[in-house]
Design a protein around this motif. Sequence first.
Motif, PDB file in Angstrom:
ATOM      1  N   ILE A 164      16.202  17.331   0.015  1.00 19.90           N
ATOM      2  CA  ILE A 164      16.389  16.007   0.614  1.00 19.90           C
ATOM      3  C   ILE A 164      15.046  15.408   1.016  1.00 19.90           C
ATOM      4  CG2 ILE A 164      17.382  14.770   2.582  1.00 19.90           C
ATOM      5  CD1 ILE A 164      19.711  16.738   2.514  1.00 19.90           C
ATOM      6  N   SER A 165      14.186  16.225   1.626  1.00 17.94           N
ATOM      7  CA  SER A 165      12.867  15.728   2.028  1.00 17.94           C
ATOM      8  C   SER A 165      12.060  15.270   0.828  1.00 17.94           C
ATOM      9  CB  SER A 165      12.103  16.826   2.784  1.00 17.94           C
ATOM     10  OG  SER A 165      12.800  17.216   3.946  1.00 17.94           O
ATOM     11  N   GLY A 166      12.113  16.069  -0.235  1.00 17.46           N
ATOM     12  CA  GLY A 166      11.384  15.682  -1.448  1.00 17.46           C
ATOM     13  C   GLY A 166      11.888  14.377  -2.025  1.00 17.46           C
ATOM     14  N   PHE A 167      13.216  14.189  -2.003  1.00 19.94           N
ATOM     15  CA  PHE A 167      13.772  12.942  -2.527  1.00 19.94           C
ATOM     16  C   PHE A 167      13.333  11.753  -1.693  1.00 19.94           C
ATOM     17  CE2 PHE A 167      17.091   9.696  -2.168  1.00 19.94           C
ATOM     18  CZ  PHE A 167      17.147   9.251  -3.484  1.00 19.94           C
ATOM     19  N   LEU A 168      13.357  11.905  -0.354  1.00 16.31           N
ATOM     20  CA  LEU A 168      12.957  10.799   0.512  1.00 16.31           C
ATOM     21  C   LEU A 168      11.492  10.439   0.304  1.00 16.31           C
ATOM     22  CD1 LEU A 168      14.797  11.788   3.826  1.00 16.31           C
ATOM     23  CD2 LEU A 168      15.430   9.998   2.215  1.00 16.31           C
ATOM     24  N   VAL A 169      10.638  11.453   0.157  1.00 15.87           N
ATOM     25  CA  VAL A 169       9.231  11.176  -0.106  1.00 15.87           C
ATOM     26  C   VAL A 169       9.069  10.457  -1.438  1.00 15.87           C
ATOM     27  CG1 VAL A 169       6.996  12.251  -0.572  1.00 15.87           C
ATOM     28  CG2 VAL A 169       8.399  13.079   1.321  1.00 15.87           C
TER      29      VAL A 169
ATOM     30  N   ASP B  65      11.292   8.678  -3.031  1.00 18.71           N
ATOM     31  CA  ASP B  65      11.843   7.327  -2.960  1.00 18.71           C
ATOM     32  C   ASP B  65      10.911   6.395  -2.198  1.00 18.71           C
ATOM     33  OD1 ASP B  65      14.183   5.491  -3.368  1.00 18.71           O
ATOM     34  OD2 ASP B  65      14.159   5.491  -1.176  1.00 18.71           O
ATOM     35  N   GLY B  66      10.263   6.921  -1.145  1.00 21.66           N
ATOM     36  CA  GLY B  66       9.318   6.099  -0.398  1.00 21.66           C
ATOM     37  C   GLY B  66       8.120   5.718  -1.236  1.00 21.66           C
TER      38      GLY B  66
ATOM     39  N   ARG C  17       8.037   5.610  -4.480  1.00 15.99           N
ATOM     40  CA  ARG C  17       8.479   4.723  -5.566  1.00 15.99           C
ATOM     41  C   ARG C  17       8.649   3.291  -5.089  1.00 15.99           C
ATOM     42  NH1 ARG C  17      13.435   2.913  -6.979  1.00 15.99           N
ATOM     43  NH2 ARG C  17      14.343   4.157  -5.308  1.00 15.99           N
ATOM     44  N   SER C  18       9.124   3.136  -3.819  1.00 17.61           N
ATOM     45  CA  SER C  18       9.386   1.790  -3.304  1.00 17.61           C
ATOM     46  C   SER C  18       8.109   1.045  -2.934  1.00 17.61           C
ATOM     47  CB  SER C  18      10.322   1.858  -2.089  1.00 17.61           C
ATOM     48  OG  SER C  18       9.694   2.547  -1.029  1.00 17.61           O
ATOM     49  N   VAL C  19       7.014   1.797  -2.653  1.00 15.05           N
ATOM     50  CA  VAL C  19       5.742   1.161  -2.323  1.00 15.05           C
ATOM     51  C   VAL C  19       4.938   1.015  -3.605  1.00 15.05           C
ATOM     52  CG1 VAL C  19       3.611   1.331  -1.002  1.00 15.05           C
ATOM     53  CG2 VAL C  19       5.765   2.111  -0.001  1.00 15.05           C
ATOM     54  N   VAL C  20       4.938  -0.165  -4.141  1.00 19.53           N
ATOM     55  CA  VAL C  20       4.254  -0.418  -5.406  1.00 19.53           C
ATOM     56  C   VAL C  20       2.749  -0.365  -5.198  1.00 19.53           C
ATOM     57  CG1 VAL C  20       3.975  -2.064  -7.296  1.00 19.53           C
ATOM     58  CG2 VAL C  20       6.179  -1.867  -6.114  1.00 19.53           C
ATOM     59  N   LYS C  21       2.054   0.305  -6.097  1.00 21.73           N
ATOM     60  CA  LYS C  21       0.606   0.354  -6.007  1.00 21.73           C
ATOM     61  C   LYS C  21       0.016  -0.935  -6.554  1.00 21.73           C
ATOM     62  CE  LYS C  21       0.267   5.389  -6.311  1.00 21.73           C
ATOM     63  NZ  LYS C  21      -0.294   6.547  -7.064  1.00 21.73           N
ATOM     64  N   HIS C  22      -0.902  -1.505  -5.781  1.00 19.91           N
ATOM     65  CA  HIS C  22      -1.507  -2.776  -6.174  1.00 19.91           C
ATOM     66  C   HIS C  22      -3.014  -2.631  -6.311  1.00 19.91           C
ATOM     67  CE1 HIS C  22       2.226  -5.013  -5.508  1.00 19.91           C
ATOM     68  NE2 HIS C  22       2.357  -4.380  -4.355  1.00 19.91           N
ATOM     69  N   ASN C  23      -3.575  -3.543  -7.059  1.00 17.85           N
ATOM     70  CA  ASN C  23      -5.028  -3.681  -7.115  1.00 17.85           C
ATOM     71  C   ASN C  23      -5.430  -4.727  -6.084  1.00 17.85           C
ATOM     72  OD1 ASN C  23      -5.319  -1.872  -9.318  1.00 17.85           O
ATOM     73  ND2 ASN C  23      -4.736  -3.514 -10.746  1.00 17.85           N
ATOM     74  N   TYR C  24      -6.507  -4.446  -5.359  1.00 14.38           N
ATOM     75  CA  TYR C  24      -6.959  -5.361  -4.316  1.00 14.38           C
ATOM     76  C   TYR C  24      -8.389  -5.823  -4.594  1.00 14.38           C
ATOM     77  CZ  TYR C  24      -2.909  -3.688  -1.705  1.00 14.38           C
ATOM     78  OH  TYR C  24      -1.628  -3.364  -1.316  1.00 14.38           O
ATOM     79  N   CYS C  25      -8.623  -7.090  -4.310  1.00 13.31           N
ATOM     80  CA  CYS C  25      -9.948  -7.678  -4.455  1.00 13.31           C
ATOM     81  C   CYS C  25     -10.478  -8.023  -3.059  1.00 13.31           C
ATOM     82  CB  CYS C  25      -9.893  -8.940  -5.321  1.00 13.31           C
ATOM     83  SG  CYS C  25      -9.286  -8.649  -7.000  1.00 13.31           S
ATOM     84  N   LEU C  26     -11.712  -7.656  -2.786  1.00 11.95           N
ATOM     85  CA  LEU C  26     -12.307  -7.893  -1.476  1.00 11.95           C
ATOM     86  C   LEU C  26     -12.492  -9.387  -1.230  1.00 11.95           C
ATOM     87  CD1 LEU C  26     -13.516  -6.532   1.053  1.00 11.95           C
ATOM     88  CD2 LEU C  26     -15.743  -6.633  -0.098  1.00 11.95           C
ATOM     89  N   VAL C  27     -11.995  -9.848  -0.091  1.00 12.84           N
ATOM     90  CA  VAL C  27     -12.125 -11.252   0.303  1.00 12.84           C
ATOM     91  C   VAL C  27     -13.168 -11.408   1.408  1.00 12.84           C
ATOM     92  CG1 VAL C  27     -10.910 -13.212   1.358  1.00 12.84           C
ATOM     93  CG2 VAL C  27      -9.765 -11.815  -0.386  1.00 12.84           C
TER      94      VAL C  27
END
Length: 483
Positions: free
Chosen positions: A128-133, A135-136, A138-148
């Motif tokens: 269950i712990s592995g699934f929750l991790v 799923d978490g 998976r739900s947080v999409v990795k983004h590319n960030y540009c310095l502002v």
Amino acid sequence: MDNGDYFGRTAGNNLPSMASTAAGTPQRPGTPSESVGRGPFGDGFESQASHRSSGPNGNPFISPSVSRPASSFDSASGIGRFDGGQRYFHSRRVRKGEVEKPWTKQADPKEKWVTILPLIGILIGLGISGFLVWDGIRSVVKHNYCLVLEENWDNGFNEKVWLKEVQVNGFGNNEFEQTTGGDQNVFIENGNLMIKAIPQDDALMQKNYKIDLLKDGTCTSKSPAACIAYTNITTGNSSIVPPVLSGRINTKPGAAIKYGRVEVTAKLPAGDWLWPAIWMMPRDDAYGPWPASGEIDLMESRGNNYTYPQGGNNIMSSALHWGPNPGNDGWWRTNVKRQSLHTTYADGFNTFGIEWSQKYLFTYVNSRLLQVLYVNFDEPMWGRGNFPILDNKGARINDIWSHTGRAQTPFDQPFFLILNVGVGGTNGWFEDNVNGKPWLDSSPNARKDFWQAKDRWFPTWTQPQMEVSKVMMWQQCDGNEDL
């Protein structure tokens, strides 16, 4: 008795046995009188001296010779052996072969479940712990960030990026400070930015006086109420000018983001009724005046110490403000507090951050793993608010966000960053009648009541500034920022 005599006899000399002595057999002439007892080494003998002292004043712990089991004597001579074939002591209480050996017995078949069931529980928990991790993640999409923006104040205060707000009305919270554009309240010291609160000149409270920021052209608002303040002592009106000077700066001139990350490394102030804040406002009111277009609070705190019931500088909170009008602000649905660990946020520097995307928004302290507020945009904000059909004046409340088709509306527009130290206020941030609060929010004399209690609160201002060492802003730049 000499040693030779003693050890000679222990080697097998013809000494009387226990039985013959007990039976009264005469002793040989010329030999010491001895009886078989407990010797100095538990060897079945006792010395001549100890035998002689076995009378009324003798050793009470000597076992009678008759109590010695026959098996402890040599079978031939009746004497315990100390020669090469000596026999070591072993217990006679537990006979050989009588010691229980439960491990050799056959186990009850049901006992195996004592081990199997806990293992099954552990495996299920890990699954269950592995699934929750998963799923978490998976739900947080990795983004590319540009310095502002990367601001460490090496080049001083950059007016192309930062604006010092100059107003007297305490903004929407009716706070007690006047924010200034000079260097007395916002300045660089030891490489860090200082936003410092100081008391107003007492002389301005004792005579008729007017502050008109419109007239001198320094006001950053177009509203007269935000730019003009009075002290009036002749008409019975108890109004006074703001009793405190402080600072408030923002990045509206040079830095705003729509989705991305922000981090501000700061040390918070210490002093009663101080109100430090790190927050964001929309660059444009795309959906209407506050709070219809949203507000993001990375960090808000109080300068009071840890004994303050609502939480002093050992507590920070994050919140989102959103709603069709001020009377229907859904902030209480998106508001979380976090306590500092064994210290306060005024004792050292901490990094207050936010990560914000089309699918989620969360704030954190020092690490993205130490989250404070987390909002998942998995349903439209309008539906989440559960707003009434009519407002308190009977006017219909219309859905102002769902037409965009985006669940995160109104948090789908560019926002800029604000740093400030407020003081007091009448919006409930400091609860009435708590910890000697010297004013009531509903009182028309709130500012004056606060000022007249200066002797109580000013001594507590041991650190009346928010000290900022670094500000970082990144824009999401993976091609999805326009969604």
